[in-house]
Design an enzyme around this catalytic site. Structure first.
Site, short mmCIF file in Angstrom:
data_model
loop_
_atom_site.label_atom_id
_atom_site.label_comp_id
_atom_site.label_asym_id
_atom_site.label_seq_id
_atom_site.Cartn_x
_atom_site.Cartn_y
_atom_site.Cartn_z
N ASP A 64 0.81 -1.23 0.00
CA ASP A 64 0.00 0.00 0.00
C ASP A 64 0.84 1.28 0.00
O ASP A 64 0.36 2.34 -0.38
CB ASP A 64 -0.93 0.02 1.23
N HIS A 65 2.11 1.19 0.41
CA HIS A 65 2.93 2.40 0.55
C HIS A 65 3.66 2.75 -0.74
O HIS A 65 3.55 3.85 -1.25
CB HIS A 65 3.97 2.21 1.66
N ASP A 119 4.01 -1.09 11.49
CA ASP A 119 3.56 0.23 11.10
C ASP A 119 2.96 0.88 12.35
O ASP A 119 2.21 0.22 13.09
CB ASP A 119 2.50 0.15 9.99
N ARG A 379 -0.54 12.95 10.09
CA ARG A 379 0.77 13.55 10.42
C ARG A 379 1.02 14.77 9.55
O ARG A 379 0.79 14.71 8.34
CB ARG A 379 1.90 12.54 10.19
N SER A 547 6.87 7.23 13.06
CA SER A 547 6.65 5.92 12.46
C SER A 547 7.39 4.80 13.19
O SER A 547 8.21 5.03 14.06
CB SER A 547 7.09 5.94 11.01
N ARG A 549 9.30 2.84 11.43
CA ARG A 549 10.32 2.39 10.46
C ARG A 549 11.65 2.09 11.13
O ARG A 549 12.30 2.96 11.70
CB ARG A 549 10.47 3.40 9.32
#
Ligand code: MIC
Ligand code: SF4
Length: 655
Positions: A64-65, A119, A379, A547, A549
């Site tokens: 999706d990203h 996520d 965000r 995030s 990440r």
């Protein structure tokens, strides 16, 4: 024992430790999710653990990203993810099916489950009563392998909802109100649990908007009970069989209680450039708007997009505004196309983007220099949109639609008077169109062994961390201020395509701090590493916000960073630092932050011994001839991970 909902779920999944706020516990994870920007690394790490198949109730991989697909890297990732998912027992939601959190809410999440996702917005499914937590990909890989997830038993902030939302005021305004009270800092180690009579007035998608953006509070997760609304939502998705009621015991207590009367709320906005910079929309009426973006995992439900379509029906987007919609799920788009609302949007002048994260993560639609972009996202960190000096306001779909029509930030409650639009009453559908044809099922175990994995050259096995040295001899590579987000550390947007190639992606660590004509952070860090010194980062409050990440730890680790000293640090990032063998310390005396500069030479004698046993240590600033104290409140397990040279080495030792 009287439990709130959080502790009920924790108790039923407890594997180790005592359920006492502040102590380390381990829980069993039922479901995991990964998305493509973090998932490739998670899957590669899962592979390097040597396990053949996942050992969870359900694991789903989403794409999706990284949908922009400039160059071959993204498609390479998609094909790798699809092939590895089939092989190791993971469901795979193909690109175009929607954003992980929304699709998971619709199709897989269940009340009472635990869910771990790579996520930070994994808590979205707290709206259905699932205890859903964001974590780094390595933690998710371990959970996929059946390993426990370690966390601090949380304090629970009870958010008592009273009354009913007035017309034009939305679930987004509830979470913006919560952010105005709790802010983005100081909530590490807490869960936000909603209770009270106002809860039953909110549908599951409305609750999911609230739990989604709860991530911006920095809490471990946010959670709603499971009740008739939950049952109705699951029935509409044809999944009634997973319904189970879940409520706090009548005499359950909370560590702190905040009361919000929904009937007294009004339309709010998070002004540039922090999700807790909350203002009343009515007070911002002079702000001219040049762009509106609707969608993301926060606001893409059927109700959200129907609301926008109904407001825009028969009207035209203001000539000074570009309006984009990036829907969160294909299911919602399908209904809108069947009931004609999609035509209304197109007729009004909407630019329809594909289902996915899109502009929320800076994949296109960057606003012009200094131009105002009004977004229904979660965000608005400076530069996240892809424009350095962006002016992003985060609002509800109602407010976004009002801005799109008027060209100004306008309180949607004024739409009847301004444009003769009456409040659209949108009821939830009793049954949604179910079409899972973009979700690949895993292969049965007897066919999986022979199934090929598609591994292209842009997918590079992540580097492993090193064991710590006896003494730390380091250089301050960067002294950054407060609220440094993972977007500052490791930019997304057009750099996202390098997620599967750490040496390449690492070139952009702290890219936003690179001044033109001067060496980049990566160049300085590599030179420092070559000179035999460890890299040290000095930071202010809330280091690592945002995030999950893990590249924000993995790439600095690759560049030789071994120690971060901050005034305070956020939960997921701190865990990621430990996982990649970077020591996360905090100042005992925060004013020491001001006493040092970049390039200072620091020494920590007995570093190895400190990691093994001390929760305080002394750092010598050799350049400026002074010493300062740091705190290292690590669990026994964190210490073992750091000493093993990171979680991957540690996990291999334990398997
Ligand atoms: C985000 O919203 O910042 C992201 C992109 O979804 C990240 C994950 C990532 O960086 O891949 C998140 O929220 O964890
Ligand atoms: Fe995607 Fe944005 Fe949601 Fe992150 S916050 S998962 S980038 S839509």
């Amino acid at each position: 024992m009287a439990d709130n909902v959080t502790y009920k779920i924790l108790r039923s999944h407890l594997l180790e430790g005592q359920l006492k706020p502040g102590s380390e516990i381990a829980i069993r994870i039922d479901q995991t999710i990964t998305q493509d920007a973090t998932g490739t690394t998670a899957m590669l790490l899962f592979e390097s653990m040597g396990l053949e198949r996942v050992r969870t109730e359900l694991s789903v991989s989403y794409v999706d990203h990284n949908m922009a697909m400039f160059g071959p890297e993204n498609h390479n990732d998609h094909l790798y993810l699809q092939s590895i998912a089939r092989k190791v027992g993971v469901y795979h939601s193909r690109p175009g099916n929607g954003i992980c959190h929304q699709v998971h809410l619709e199709r897989f999440a269940r009340p009472g489950a635990t869910q771990l996702g790579s996520d930070s917005h994994t808590p979205t499914t707290g709206g259905i009563g699932s205890l859903s937590i964001g974590a780094g990909g390595l933690d998710v890989a371990v959970a996929m392998g059946g390993g426990p997830f370690y966390l601090t038993a949380p304090k629970v902030i009870g958010i008592k909802l009273l009354g009913n939302l007035p017309d034009w005021v939305a679930a987004k305004d509830v979470i913006l109100q919560v952010l105005s009270i709790l802010t983005t800092s100081g909530n590490v180690g807490s869960v936000a649990e909603y209770f009270g009579p106002g809860v039953s007035t909110l549908t599951v998608p409305q609750r999911a908007t609230i739990t989604n953006m709860g991530a911006e509070l920095g809490v471990t997760t946010s959670l709603f009970p499971s009740d008739e609304q939950t049952a109705a939502f699951l029935a509409s998705q044809g999944r009634s069989e997973v319904f189970t009621p879940l409520a706090a015991d009548p005499d359950a207590s909370y560590d702190r209680v905040i009361e919000i009367d929904l009937s007294r709320l009004e339309s709010l906005a998070a002004a540039p450039s922090s999700p807790d910079n909350i203002r009343k929309v009515a007070e911002l009426k002079d702000v001219a708007v040049q762009q509106v973006q609707i969608g993301s995992c926060t606001n893409s439900s059927y109700r959200d997009l129907m609301m926008v379509a109904s407001i825009l029906k028969g009207k035209t987007v203001h000539p000074g505004v570009e309006l984009g919609i990036s829907p969160g799920s294909r299911q919602v788009v399908q209904i809108l196309s069947e009931n004609g609302a999609l035509s209304d949007l197109i007729a009004a002048g909407v630019r329809l983007l594909e289902c996915g994260c899109g502009p929320c993560i800076g994949q296109g639609q960057s606003p012009g220099e200094g131009k105002v972009s009004v977004r229904t996202f979660n965000r608005n960190f400076k530069g996240r949109s892809g424009t350095k000096d962006d002016q992003i306001y985060l609002v509800s779909p109602e407010t976004a639609a009002a801005a799109a029509l008027t060209g100004h930030l306008s309180d949607p409650r004024r739409l009847p008077e301004l444009l003769g639009i009456s409040y659209p009453r949108i009821s939830e559908l009793q049954s949604m169109p179910i079409n899972d044809n973009l979700i690949d099922k895993p292969l049965p175990p007897d066919q999986a062994a022979a199934a090929p994995v598609i591994r292209s050259s842009s997918i590079v096995t992540p580097p492993s961390a090193e064991k710590p040295s006896q003494k730390l001899d380091g250089t301050i590579l960067l002294r950054c201020g407060d609220k440094i987000t993972t977007d500052h550390i490791m930019p997304a947007g057009s750099f996202l395509k390098y997620r599967s190639n750490v040496p390449e992606y690492a070139r952009y660590v702290f890219h936003c701090f690179t001044e033109s004509g001067k060496p980049s952070f990566a160049e300085r860090a590599l030179a420092n590493q070559k000179a035999g010194r460890a890299g040290v980062i000095i930071a202010g409050e809330s280091y690592g916000q945002g995030s999950s990440r893990e590249h924000a730890a993995l790439c600095p680790m690759y560049l030789g960073v071994r120690l971060v000293i901050a005034k305070t640090m956020e939960r997921i990032h701190r865990a990621n630092l430990v996982n990649f063998a970077i020591t996360p310390a905090t100042f005992v005396n925060p004013s020491d932050y001001d006493r040092m500069e970049e390039n200072d030479h620091l020494e920590v004698p007995n570093f190895h011994k400190i990691l093994a046993e001390s929760d305080r240590f002394t750092v010598i600033n050799v350049t400026r001839h002074f010493k300062f104290e740091c705190e290292l409140p690590l669990s026994r397990r964190d210490r073992e991970i750091l000493l093993a040279g990171g979680k991957l080495n540690y996990t291999k030792m334990c398997i």
